[in-house]
Design a protein around this motif. Structure first.
Motif, PDB file in Angstrom:
ATOM      1  N   UNK A  76       0.833  -1.201   0.000  1.00 56.95           N
ATOM      2  CA  UNK A  76       0.000   0.000   0.000  1.00 56.95           C
ATOM      3  C   UNK A  76       0.872   1.256   0.000  1.00 56.95           C
ATOM      4  N   UNK A  77       0.220   2.418  -0.179  1.00 56.54           N
ATOM      5  CA  UNK A  77       0.945   3.691  -0.269  1.00 56.54           C
ATOM      6  C   UNK A  77       1.779   3.927   0.987  1.00 56.54           C
ATOM      7  N   UNK A  78       3.026   4.356   0.763  1.00 54.83           N
ATOM      8  CA  UNK A  78       3.946   4.693   1.853  1.00 54.83           C
ATOM      9  C   UNK A  78       4.201   3.517   2.804  1.00 54.83           C
ATOM     10  N   UNK A  79       4.108   2.316   2.278  1.00 55.82           N
ATOM     11  CA  UNK A  79       4.407   1.136   3.100  1.00 55.82           C
ATOM     12  C   UNK A  79       5.913   0.909   3.192  1.00 55.82           C
ATOM     13  N   UNK A  80       6.682   1.702   2.464  1.00 64.57           N
ATOM     14  CA  UNK A  80       8.135   1.530   2.452  1.00 64.57           C
ATOM     15  C   UNK A  80       8.625   0.776   1.234  1.00 64.57           C
ATOM     16  N   UNK A  81       7.699   0.498   0.290  1.00 67.52           N
ATOM     17  CA  UNK A  81       8.045  -0.301  -0.897  1.00 67.52           C
ATOM     18  C   UNK A  81       9.279   0.199  -1.635  1.00 67.52           C
ATOM     19  N   UNK A 112      10.229 -14.666  -6.667  1.00 64.95           N
ATOM     20  CA  UNK A 112       9.972 -14.312  -5.262  1.00 64.95           C
ATOM     21  C   UNK A 112       9.015 -13.144  -5.232  1.00 64.95           C
ATOM     22  N   UNK A 113       8.042 -13.218  -4.301  1.00 63.19           N
ATOM     23  CA  UNK A 113       7.050 -12.141  -4.185  1.00 63.19           C
ATOM     24  C   UNK A 113       6.932 -11.689  -2.729  1.00 63.19           C
ATOM     25  N   UNK A 114       6.831 -10.386  -2.537  1.00 64.78           N
ATOM     26  CA  UNK A 114       6.670  -9.827  -1.202  1.00 64.78           C
ATOM     27  C   UNK A 114       5.517  -8.842  -1.209  1.00 64.78           C
ATOM     28  N   UNK A 115       4.857  -8.734  -0.046  1.00 62.95           N
ATOM     29  CA  UNK A 115       3.781  -7.762   0.121  1.00 62.95           C
ATOM     30  C   UNK A 115       4.027  -7.008   1.425  1.00 62.95           C
ATOM     31  N   UNK A 116       4.223  -5.690   1.324  1.00 67.01           N
ATOM     32  CA  UNK A 116       4.546  -4.870   2.492  1.00 67.01           C
ATOM     33  C   UNK A 116       3.318  -4.104   2.966  1.00 67.01           C
ATOM     34  N   UNK A 117       3.146  -4.027   4.277  1.00 66.48           N
ATOM     35  CA  UNK A 117       2.021  -3.266   4.820  1.00 66.48           C
ATOM     36  C   UNK A 117       2.430  -2.630   6.145  1.00 66.48           C
ATOM     37  N   UNK A 118       1.616  -1.677   6.582  1.00 60.86           N
ATOM     38  CA  UNK A 118       1.799  -1.025   7.886  1.00 60.86           C
ATOM     39  C   UNK A 118       0.517  -0.253   8.167  1.00 60.86           C
ATOM     40  N   UNK A 119       0.329   0.153   9.402  1.00 65.02           N
ATOM     41  CA  UNK A 119      -0.889   0.906   9.742  1.00 65.02           C
ATOM     42  C   UNK A 119      -0.859   2.282   9.059  1.00 65.02           C
ATOM     43  N   UNK A 120      -2.054   2.895   8.847  1.00 66.44           N
ATOM     44  CA  UNK A 120      -2.089   4.233   8.245  1.00 66.44           C
ATOM     45  C   UNK A 120      -1.248   5.248   9.023  1.00 66.44           C
ATOM     46  N   UNK A 150       5.216  -6.808   7.782  1.00 64.90           N
ATOM     47  CA  UNK A 150       4.749  -5.587   8.444  1.00 64.90           C
ATOM     48  C   UNK A 150       5.937  -4.651   8.603  1.00 64.90           C
ATOM     49  N   UNK A 151       5.962  -3.550   7.825  1.00 68.43           N
ATOM     50  CA  UNK A 151       7.142  -2.680   7.854  1.00 68.43           C
ATOM     51  C   UNK A 151       7.130  -1.728   9.055  1.00 68.43           C
ATOM     52  N   UNK A 152       6.024  -1.761   9.843  1.00 67.83           N
ATOM     53  CA  UNK A 152       6.027  -0.990  11.090  1.00 67.83           C
ATOM     54  C   UNK A 152       6.848  -1.702  12.154  1.00 67.83           C
ATOM     55  N   UNK A 153       7.218  -2.942  11.871  1.00 69.90           N
ATOM     56  CA  UNK A 153       7.881  -3.777  12.870  1.00 69.90           C
ATOM     57  C   UNK A 153       9.399  -3.729  12.819  1.00 69.90           C
ATOM     58  N   UNK A 154       9.982  -2.779  12.107  1.00 67.98           N
ATOM     59  CA  UNK A 154      11.446  -2.739  12.076  1.00 67.98           C
ATOM     60  C   UNK A 154      11.961  -1.524  11.345  1.00 67.98           C
ATOM     61  N   UNK A 155      13.255  -1.299  11.447  1.00 67.03           N
ATOM     62  CA  UNK A 155      13.888  -0.200  10.706  1.00 67.03           C
ATOM     63  C   UNK A 155      14.060  -0.621   9.249  1.00 67.03           C
ATOM     64  N   UNK A 156      14.375   0.345   8.386  1.00 72.00           N
ATOM     65  CA  UNK A 156      14.574   0.031   6.965  1.00 72.00           C
ATOM     66  C   UNK A 156      15.643  -1.062   6.758  1.00 72.00           C
ATOM     67  N   UNK A 216      14.933  -4.718   4.975  1.00 67.21           N
ATOM     68  CA  UNK A 216      15.724  -5.169   3.815  1.00 67.21           C
ATOM     69  C   UNK A 216      16.379  -6.520   4.135  1.00 67.21           C
ATOM     70  N   UNK A 217      16.921  -6.642   5.351  1.00 67.94           N
ATOM     71  CA  UNK A 217      17.563  -7.901   5.757  1.00 67.94           C
ATOM     72  C   UNK A 217      16.546  -9.045   5.782  1.00 67.94           C
ATOM     73  N   UNK A 218      15.315  -8.729   6.210  1.00 67.09           N
ATOM     74  CA  UNK A 218      14.258  -9.756   6.246  1.00 67.09           C
ATOM     75  C   UNK A 218      13.963 -10.268   4.828  1.00 67.09           C
ATOM     76  N   UNK A 219      13.854  -9.339   3.875  1.00 68.93           N
ATOM     77  CA  UNK A 219      13.611  -9.735   2.485  1.00 68.93           C
ATOM     78  C   UNK A 219      14.800 -10.549   1.962  1.00 68.93           C
ATOM     79  N   UNK A 220      16.007 -10.069   2.230  1.00 74.58           N
ATOM     80  CA  UNK A 220      17.205 -10.775   1.747  1.00 74.58           C
ATOM     81  C   UNK A 220      17.280 -12.184   2.324  1.00 74.58           C
ATOM     82  N   UNK A 221      16.814 -12.325   3.558  1.00 73.54           N
ATOM     83  CA  UNK A 221      16.805 -13.646   4.196  1.00 73.54           C
ATOM     84  C   UNK A 221      15.933 -14.635   3.428  1.00 73.54           C
TER      85      UNK A 221
END
Ligand code: CDP
Length: 216
Positions: free
Chosen positions: A10-15, A146-154, A197-203, A207-212
């Protein structure tokens, strides 16, 4: 990676920050589909086109087609550090992240003709690459490796976006919620996407989570 990675959200999810970081780590380009929607929206507004008539989509893709035929196509430059859009020798990128484009882009993005134009631009690119947007994993590149879906609260998203716009937190959050509603149709995650959930960590942590996931 020898194929396609998709990062939707979603918008501004950090994508785009996550996409850029992952693309740099993998040393592959990333494609911002949202920037193509933003550029087409800018083109329409510059030329007095509106999005609310039955012929709106055809008029817009005719305009984009005529620019291409005239040797002045809108071109995405998929640099790993950040995407740019050029028309001829003009870099339009900095005109595309304004509150006005934010407010109009969803109305353009529902037009099927425009979605077809964006999808064709992206599908013409030779892999490997990472594609970022709303429907990259679900519709445009269902075959992605590989597919990822990023989200966070408004609220979390608004707190990020307010750093990039000349607006207060409340109006940024309201605009994001409105865009969520308008974009809902093309924003359903691919069923096989890894959800983060990108609210659950720093950038760097995200990135490390995706790389994992990519190296496992
Ligand atoms: O980062 P943010 O989500 O604010 O913007 P973006 O990724 O640049 O996308 C801008 C707009 O383009 C979205 O609000 C959608 O209306 C549209 N879009 C879309 O419909 N499908 C995509 N794959 C990407 C963007």
């Amino acid at each position: 990676i020898n194929g396609i990675v998709t990062i939707d959200g979603v918008a501004a999810s950090g994508k785009s920050s996550v996409a850029s970081g992952v693309a740099r780590a993998l040393e592959i380009p990333y494609l911002s589909s949202g920037l193509l929607y933003r550029a087409a929206t800018w083109a329409a507004l510059e030329n007095g086109l509106t999005f609310d008539t039955p012929e709106a989509g055809r008029s817009l893709t005719a305009l984009l087609g005529s620019w291409k035929e005239g040797g002045q196509p809108l071109t995405l430059r998929p640099l790993a550090g950040g995407n740019q859009i050029w028309q001829g020798d003009h870099d339009l990128t900095e005109l595309l992240h304004t509150a006005q484009i934010d407010a109009q882009v969803s109305a353009a993005a529902v037009l099927p003709e425009l979605r077809g134009w964006v999808n064709a631009e992206l599908q013409a690119v030779t892999p490997p690459f990472l594609a970022e947007g709303r429907d990259m994993g679900s519709t445009v590149f269902p075959q992605a490796e590989y597919k990822f879906y990023l989200y966070a609260t408004p609220r979390v998203r608004a707190e990020r976006r307010v750093l990039e716009r000349q607006q207060d937190l409340e109006s940024v959050e309201a605009a994001l919620k409105l865009r969520d509603e308008r974009d809902a149709r093309q924003s359903a995650p691919a069923p096989d996407a890894v959800r983060i959930d990108t609210g659950g960590g720093t950038l760097p942590e995200i990135i490390a989570q995706v790389m994992g996931h990519l190296s496992s």
